[in-house]
Design an enzyme around this catalytic site. Structure first.
Site, PDB file in Angstrom:
ATOM      1  N   HIS A  34       1.134  -0.870   0.105  1.00  0.00           N
ATOM      2  CA  HIS A  34       0.068   0.136  -0.441  1.00  0.00           C
ATOM      3  C   HIS A  34       0.927   0.966  -0.383  1.00  0.00           C
ATOM      4  CE1 HIS A  34      -3.215   2.571   1.494  1.00  0.00           C
ATOM      5  NE2 HIS A  34      -2.402   2.900   1.540  1.00  0.00           N
ATOM      6  N   GLU A  35       1.819   1.470   0.884  1.00  0.00           N
ATOM      7  CA  GLU A  35       2.669   2.849   1.275  1.00  0.00           C
ATOM      8  C   GLU A  35       3.927   2.499  -0.405  1.00  0.00           C
ATOM      9  OE1 GLU A  35       2.371   4.320   3.431  1.00  0.00           O
ATOM     10  OE2 GLU A  35       1.051   3.429   4.244  1.00  0.00           O
ATOM     11  N   HIS A  41       1.554   4.708  -2.452  1.00  0.00           N
ATOM     12  CA  HIS A  41       2.787   5.728  -2.940  1.00  0.00           C
ATOM     13  C   HIS A  41       3.008   6.613  -3.746  1.00  0.00           C
ATOM     14  CE1 HIS A  41      -1.635   6.215   0.144  1.00  0.00           C
ATOM     15  NE2 HIS A  41      -1.432   5.949   0.660  1.00  0.00           N
ATOM     16  N   HIS A  88       2.888   9.225  -6.449  1.00  0.00           N
ATOM     17  CA  HIS A  88       4.007  10.051  -6.586  1.00  0.00           C
ATOM     18  C   HIS A  88       4.595  10.827  -8.127  1.00  0.00           C
ATOM     19  CE1 HIS A  88       7.048  13.214  -4.528  1.00  0.00           C
ATOM     20  NE2 HIS A  88       5.996  14.166  -4.728  1.00  0.00           N
TER      21      HIS A  88
END
Length: 237
Positions: free
Chosen positions: A100-101, A104, A108
């Site tokens: 999940h991270e 991110h 970005h």
């Protein structure tokens, strides 16, 4: 018709109960799958580095952070920070949270529009969430004492808090998309088996519920202040 505290409780209590349930769901689901070892015996730190490299994000660093489930990606410095329970364990839960991270980080890198909007709103949203209530409260007191500018001050507080609510709203697609990317990465790379992907998905779904609850609570609070200042909440006559 509900007024005053009755209206406030009607708008706030249901989202609060949902938030408590969501937090329990996250804790219990993470606890369950943190005890299930992944087949590759890869810790969260190893999974993070591997997935970042798979997405050509060698410039993103991975480091430890304090706290429980405090995992996050910081776009300002391109660092993915993992909590000890996630970073050091070779569990299915760690795989899901790390993916999940990494999602991110990919957002970005690809200039994902909702993430850019959220980043732009963040400074004002921080002010709104911290000082919006204070301005509303002071404004209502001043207005009650006859100060003409009191109501304007209260509305300024509402506007600032409204930006914080907008930030929470924009957070939903950012978080949902990161989870979607995580599920896709775990499947497409072959990192997780079918059962592992299912467990990781359960952890992500539980976490998503907390964002929904946070939005409902924020909207409920905003609606209450608007009704109060316009006389719909029984506060002004």
């Amino acid at each position: 018709m509900l007024g005053g505290w009755g209206l406030y409780l009607a708008l706030i209590v249901p989202p609060l109960l949902l938030m408590l349930y969501a937090q329990w769901k996250v804790s219990s689901t993470f606890g369950k799958y943190s005890k299930v070892a992944n087949d590759r015996n890869m810790t969260g730190l190893q999974v993070a580095r591997w997935l970042l490299d798979q997405n050509n994000l060698q410039n993103v660093q991975v480091e430890l952070t304090k706290g429980k489930l405090s995992d996050h990606y910081d776009p300002r410095v391109k660092i993915l920070r993992l909590s000890p329970d996630v970073a050091n364990k070779a569990s299915v839960a760690s795989m899901g949270i790390v993916a999940h991270e990494v999602g991110h980080a990919v957002q970005h890198a690809q200039a994902y529009a909702p993430m850019q909007i959220r980043s732009a709103l963040a400074p004002v949203a921080s002010v709104g969430s911290n000082f919006g209530f204070i301005l509303i409260f002071i404004g209502i007191l001043l207005a009650g004492g006859g100060a003409a500018f009191g109501l304007n001050l209260a509305w300024l507080g509402v506007a600032l808090f409204g930006v914080a609510v907008l930030f929470t709203f924009v957070t939903l697609p950012v978080e949902f998309d990161a989870s979607s990317r995580a599920r896709s990465m775990l499947r497409s790379t072959g990192l997780a088996s079918v059962s592992e992907a299912s467990g990781a998905s359960a952890v992500l779904s539980a976490a998503a519920l907390t964002y929904v609850a946070a939005l409902l609570a924020a909207v409920g609070q905003l609606l209450y202040w608007v009704l109060l200042l316009t006389g719909g909440g029984g506060g002004r006559r």
